[in-house]
Design a protein around this motif. Sequence first.
Motif, PDB file in Angstrom:
ATOM      1  N   ASN A  94      26.604  38.380  42.449  1.00 32.07           N
ATOM      2  CA  ASN A  94      27.908  38.592  41.828  1.00 32.07           C
ATOM      3  C   ASN A  94      29.060  38.082  42.687  1.00 32.07           C
ATOM      4  N   CYS A 115      23.087  34.342  49.571  1.00 31.40           N
ATOM      5  CA  CYS A 115      23.435  34.798  48.232  1.00 31.40           C
ATOM      6  C   CYS A 115      22.172  35.385  47.619  1.00 31.40           C
ATOM      7  N   SER A 153      29.423  34.499  41.839  1.00 30.53           N
ATOM      8  CA  SER A 153      29.449  34.200  40.412  1.00 30.53           C
ATOM      9  C   SER A 153      30.604  33.243  40.109  1.00 30.53           C
ATOM     10  N   LYS A 193      37.770  38.001  43.991  1.00 24.61           N
ATOM     11  CA  LYS A 193      36.987  37.805  45.212  1.00 24.61           C
ATOM     12  C   LYS A 193      37.827  37.121  46.289  1.00 24.61           C
ATOM     13  N   SER A 228      29.335  44.266  40.691  1.00 20.70           N
ATOM     14  CA  SER A 228      29.918  43.881  39.412  1.00 20.70           C
ATOM     15  C   SER A 228      30.510  42.478  39.524  1.00 20.70           C
ATOM     16  N   LYS A 229      30.513  41.745  38.421  1.00 23.50           N
ATOM     17  CA  LYS A 229      31.143  40.420  38.407  1.00 23.50           C
ATOM     18  C   LYS A 229      32.652  40.535  38.254  1.00 23.50           C
TER      19      LYS A 229
END
Length: 94
Positions: A49, A62, A52, A31, A26-27
Amino acid sequence: MRWLGKLHNLNEVLSQYELMIAPMQSKAGIKIKVFEAIQSGLPVLGTINVFSGLPKPDQGFCSNHSNEWCEILENGGTFSYNIRESLQFQNKDR
């Protein structure tokens, strides 16, 4: 995976590892662990993600494709990220 409790020196702990794997689907979410790993010089292998809203690293670090992850895990690679010099990951079991 193991619980380490409260960490007084995260860089000391991260220096014990060769690679962070971050399979975020999920975005959403913060992070911060990815930022901390990159800042400490630890390469990050993550999904699209994970990066992102950030510059993408080079050479398959990535990716949402398992074959690219397997290639990196098996053969190693150079994690190039614009905030750090190139970081090396080598599979020591090979």
